[in-house]
Every structure is written in C-alpha cells, then in structure tokens.
Design a protein around this motif. Sequence first.
Motif, PDB file in Angstrom:
ATOM      1  N   ASP A 211      -8.963  34.253  20.643  1.00  0.00           N
ATOM      2  CA  ASP A 211      -9.080  32.666  21.108  1.00  0.00           C
ATOM      3  C   ASP A 211     -10.205  31.826  21.724  1.00  0.00           C
ATOM      4  O   ASP A 211     -10.869  31.261  21.782  1.00  0.00           O
ATOM      5  N   ASP A 212     -10.606  31.526  19.916  1.00  0.00           N
ATOM      6  CA  ASP A 212     -11.837  30.656  19.392  1.00  0.00           C
ATOM      7  C   ASP A 212     -10.476  29.235  18.834  1.00  0.00           C
ATOM      8  O   ASP A 212     -11.554  28.259  18.573  1.00  0.00           O
ATOM      9  N   LEU A 213      -9.337  29.554  18.454  1.00  0.00           N
ATOM     10  CA  LEU A 213      -8.647  28.338  18.523  1.00  0.00           C
ATOM     11  C   LEU A 213      -7.082  28.773  18.577  1.00  0.00           C
ATOM     12  O   LEU A 213      -6.455  29.434  19.197  1.00  0.00           O
ATOM     13  N   ASP A 214      -6.592  27.343  19.565  1.00  0.00           N
ATOM     14  CA  ASP A 214      -5.153  27.111  19.854  1.00  0.00           C
ATOM     15  C   ASP A 214      -4.379  27.631  18.937  1.00  0.00           C
ATOM     16  O   ASP A 214      -4.505  26.768  17.503  1.00  0.00           O
ATOM     17  N   GLY A 230      -9.308  26.339   5.552  1.00  0.00           N
ATOM     18  CA  GLY A 230      -8.856  25.912   6.851  1.00  0.00           C
ATOM     19  C   GLY A 230      -9.421  25.466   7.294  1.00  0.00           C
ATOM     20  O   GLY A 230     -10.801  26.114   7.889  1.00  0.00           O
ATOM     21  N   PHE A 231     -10.035  23.976   7.585  1.00  0.00           N
ATOM     22  CA  PHE A 231     -10.847  23.308   8.479  1.00  0.00           C
ATOM     23  C   PHE A 231     -10.277  22.470   9.810  1.00  0.00           C
ATOM     24  O   PHE A 231      -9.310  21.858  10.282  1.00  0.00           O
ATOM     25  N   PRO A 232     -10.742  23.662  10.937  1.00  0.00           N
ATOM     26  CA  PRO A 232      -9.989  23.394  11.791  1.00  0.00           C
ATOM     27  C   PRO A 232     -10.023  21.270  12.803  1.00  0.00           C
ATOM     28  O   PRO A 232     -11.857  20.942  12.357  1.00  0.00           O
ATOM     29  N   LEU A 233      -9.693  21.174  13.098  1.00  0.00           N
ATOM     30  CA  LEU A 233     -10.156  19.639  13.393  1.00  0.00           C
ATOM     31  C   LEU A 233     -10.689  19.149  14.327  1.00  0.00           C
ATOM     32  O   LEU A 233     -12.018  19.453  14.305  1.00  0.00           O
ATOM     33  N   MET A 307      -1.378  21.196   8.982  1.00  0.00           N
ATOM     34  CA  MET A 307      -0.804  21.741   9.762  1.00  0.00           C
ATOM     35  C   MET A 307      -1.159  22.451  10.596  1.00  0.00           C
ATOM     36  O   MET A 307      -2.243  22.853  10.848  1.00  0.00           O
ATOM     37  N   PHE A 308      -0.273  23.214  11.704  1.00  0.00           N
ATOM     38  CA  PHE A 308      -0.689  24.187  12.904  1.00  0.00           C
ATOM     39  C   PHE A 308      -2.138  24.977  12.123  1.00  0.00           C
ATOM     40  O   PHE A 308      -1.164  26.003  11.355  1.00  0.00           O
ATOM     41  N   ALA A 309      -2.837  25.725  12.906  1.00  0.00           N
ATOM     42  CA  ALA A 309      -3.682  26.596  12.702  1.00  0.00           C
ATOM     43  C   ALA A 309      -2.528  28.745  12.481  1.00  0.00           C
ATOM     44  O   ALA A 309      -2.658  29.013  11.844  1.00  0.00           O
TER      45      ALA A 309
END
Length: 325
Positions: A211-214, A230-233, A307-309
Amino acid sequence: MSSERVADCVNVRQIIPRDAIPSVDDPEFGSDYSGEADDLVVAVEGADRARAYPVRYLQFHEVVNDSLDDDPLAITWCPLCGSAVVYDRRHEGRTLEFGVSGKLADDDLVLYDRETGSEWKQSSGECIGGRFAGDTLSARPASVLPWRRFRDAHPDGEVLRRPGGRSEAASEGDAPAPIDYGESPYGDYFESDGFGLAAHRGNGSREWDRDDLDPKTVVLGVECGDDALGFPLPRVRNADGVVRATVGARDVVVFATRDAGIHGYADPGYDFAVTDGGVEADGTVWNPATGRAADGRALERLSARRMFAFAWRDDHGADAFCRPG
C-alpha cells in the motif's frame, strides 16, 4: 546465464501474432507535431540535434529502429508497463533490427531481433530466448517529457512523423486495423486501478500486495553493475523534488517536478534546490528536464529506464525502491 535459467525467470505467453503490431523501420522526421502540447514524447539527444518520438505513435508501434549520429538505436515503449527504454542496437558485432514478437513476459513487451530471432524483454533488455539468451542490451540516455517541454528545449529538434499503416493496437481483435492516431487504445487502462494484460482487456488484474506504492506509479530505474534502484515519482516530489543516492559505484541525483516528469543525472555534488524557475545550484538555474544550466553547463544524463512500479518490481524485486529521508 543459460537459456533454461532465463526462461525460468519470467512468465512468457504468446498473445497476438508476430508483427501484428508493426515496428517503424524507416522513420521520417519533421519539425511540427499535430498532437497536444502535453502529449508525452520519448526524447533522445545527439551531438548536435535531438529527436522526439511521441507516445501517441509508439502505442501503435512499440519500437522504432532508428540511427542518430550514426549510432543505431531502438526506441521502445510497452503500453502495459508504461515502459520507455532506448537501446543501442549493436550487440556482439551485429546491428540488430527489432520487431514486436506478440509475446508478453510478466506483462511486458517481448521484442525479437530479425537477425537471429532472439527474444528480448523490453523493460530489462535481457535476452530471454534464442542465440543471445542471458545477454543484455545496452541502454542509452533518454527522457520522457511533454512535447511542449521538448520543443522549448530544442527549437530545432526533430519529431517522428506519423508512420501510418495498420496495427493490432487499433483493432478489436488480433488482426491489425487502420491506425487512427487520434485514438488512445490504452486510455482506459491508464485510468483504471488494475494492471497487466487482464486489466487492459477488462478481465480483472494481477494482485498487488503493498500500500506504499500504486502498481502504476511512474518509476525512474537506475542500474549500475549488479545494483539497481527505482525512484518513484511521488516519493521524489515529496522530497522537495530532489533525491540523491548511490547506485553501485555511481552517485546520482534525480529531479521530479509537476510539469516535467522525472529525470536522473550523474551527481556533480552541488546543493540543488527546486524553485518555481527550475533547479538552483552552484550559482545558476538548471532545467530539470534537460539537465542544462543557464550558464551553458550540462549534467550527464543517466541511461535510466522509465516504467510503472509493478514492472520495475518484476525485474528487480520488492526492495529495489528508494526511500528518501
């Protein structure tokens, strides 16, 4: 790595016939783009020119075989994974031409090269079957940004012209249909909560256990040797738009702004701060989307993957995401 070991790493499925989504093999370029100002483009810079490849076109073709400054490049896009990666087409003394195999590996596009028939996972560049099994293509620096940002940064830049033709992505079935670039075959998918092929086809979704990332959070993935991060936006935005990290032996800095997306560079060690006018550091203002400074300097763009997570996790595991602060 043996071909048997590679095959065990991913779930590979034949979804549509080979080349039902046509690659662009003889791209043509111009100075004008008829799409929207906020349309995303994949941008590549050469020594004295830059090119933009609109995602509006790529969603119907998924790969463009091109050359820039005599360097053969493959501009690749997987709509299901939101994955944009540019690869060097040279490998083991050959210049490869890539097509769309019609297969998916972990819901990711599988490319094939027409010289050997080897198959390559688009998001990672790893060969998952064929002569080059276990090898990996070399990624090249590229960015994803709105068309207006590209045009502002590169007034003389070139943009891919509409390739035309027929594509399965324009069809209700597996047979290619005439392309209407005004349509967006993945628009509903991008707006939905689910992810993967089942979600695109309206048949459910893969499971997501965090639940910390979509699962469709945009991630900028950086690799150095055997290390990947990976660096989430949204995490970079929430860290005041700047995150520093070390990946393998490389110090990197990643910028994320609301209108320019996410971009990664080799860290020169400056004290960066995002402002309304750009990114300030070392007595000047830097453009986060291009890495260029008002005084003429430029940061070194990383050969990163956007890319997507869920796709980044498929390739690198659940712990390969940065946690700023």
